[in-house]
Design a protein around this motif. Structure first.
Motif, PDB file in Angstrom:
ATOM      1  N   ARG A 159       5.670 -13.076   8.830  1.00  0.00           N
ATOM      2  CA  ARG A 159       6.389 -12.089   9.173  1.00  0.00           C
ATOM      3  C   ARG A 159       5.458 -11.055   8.397  1.00  0.00           C
ATOM      4  N   ASP A 160       5.304 -11.189   6.791  1.00  0.00           N
ATOM      5  CA  ASP A 160       4.804 -10.496   5.345  1.00  0.00           C
ATOM      6  C   ASP A 160       3.331 -10.038   6.214  1.00  0.00           C
ATOM      7  N   PHE A 161       2.532 -12.218   6.236  1.00  0.00           N
ATOM      8  CA  PHE A 161       1.282 -11.184   6.361  1.00  0.00           C
ATOM      9  C   PHE A 161       0.798 -10.937   7.526  1.00  0.00           C
ATOM     10  N   ALA A 162       2.107 -11.129   8.547  1.00  0.00           N
ATOM     11  CA  ALA A 162       1.547  -9.506   9.351  1.00  0.00           C
ATOM     12  C   ALA A 162       1.567  -8.646   9.241  1.00  0.00           C
ATOM     13  N   ASP A 163       2.680  -8.597   9.055  1.00  0.00           N
ATOM     14  CA  ASP A 163       2.915  -6.822   8.246  1.00  0.00           C
ATOM     15  C   ASP A 163       1.219  -5.945   7.183  1.00  0.00           C
ATOM     16  N   ILE A 164       1.297  -7.504   6.274  1.00  0.00           N
ATOM     17  CA  ILE A 164      -0.016  -7.117   5.718  1.00  0.00           C
ATOM     18  C   ILE A 164      -1.623  -7.010   6.698  1.00  0.00           C
ATOM     19  N   ASP A 165      -1.483  -7.798   7.219  1.00  0.00           N
ATOM     20  CA  ASP A 165      -3.030  -7.223   8.335  1.00  0.00           C
ATOM     21  C   ASP A 165      -2.623  -5.891   9.308  1.00  0.00           C
ATOM     22  N   ARG A 166      -1.123  -5.865   9.264  1.00  0.00           N
ATOM     23  CA  ARG A 166      -1.272  -4.551  10.844  1.00  0.00           C
ATOM     24  C   ARG A 166      -1.990  -3.743   9.417  1.00  0.00           C
ATOM     25  N   GLU A 167      -1.149  -3.593   8.164  1.00  0.00           N
ATOM     26  CA  GLU A 167      -1.348  -2.063   7.357  1.00  0.00           C
ATOM     27  C   GLU A 167      -2.695  -2.153   7.251  1.00  0.00           C
ATOM     28  N   ARG A 168      -3.554  -3.332   7.510  1.00  0.00           N
ATOM     29  CA  ARG A 168      -5.097  -3.842   6.318  1.00  0.00           C
ATOM     30  C   ARG A 168      -5.996  -2.915   7.861  1.00  0.00           C
ATOM     31  N   ARG A 169      -5.562  -3.132   8.806  1.00  0.00           N
ATOM     32  CA  ARG A 169      -5.570  -2.808  10.368  1.00  0.00           C
ATOM     33  C   ARG A 169      -6.003  -1.231  10.250  1.00  0.00           C
TER      34      ARG A 169
END
Length: 96
Positions: free
Chosen positions: A27-37
């Motif tokens: 979940r943390d990695f998905a959140d980081i990826d979403r914020e990067r996008r």
């Protein structure tokens, strides 16, 4: 017997803790990826994505046919699931 039960309970708790940590990390990695996008999209106000979508030149008849399929409830379950997965379903007014 008590030692076996205690050991089994401890092992089960350890396994569950590891699984929880993996889910949390995902979940943390998905959140980081979403914020990067989001940060990349903010740079040009999503204009590149809009231009890409408009350049696909989807024939108007296809859009009308999909709208009819959705309105009449004749779209297959797999087709509808794919449209929901890709978020294309949001492009068509659907009255459920």
């Amino acid at each position: 017997m008590l030692c076996i039960c205690v050991a089994a309970t401890g092992y089960f708790g350890w396994v569950q803790s590891g699984a929880y940590q993996q889910r949390q990390q995902a979940r943390d990695f998905a959140d980081i990826d979403r914020e990067r996008r989001v940060a990349l999209l903010e740079i040009d106000g999503c204009q590149a994505q809009v231009d890409m979508l408009l350049s696909m030149l989807v024939p108007l008849d296809i859009g009308r046919d999909i709208e009819l399929c959705l309105a009449r409830g004749i779209m297959s379950a797999s087709g509808r699931a794919e449209m929901e997965r890709t978020k294309l379903i949001r492009l068509f007014p659907v009255n459920d």
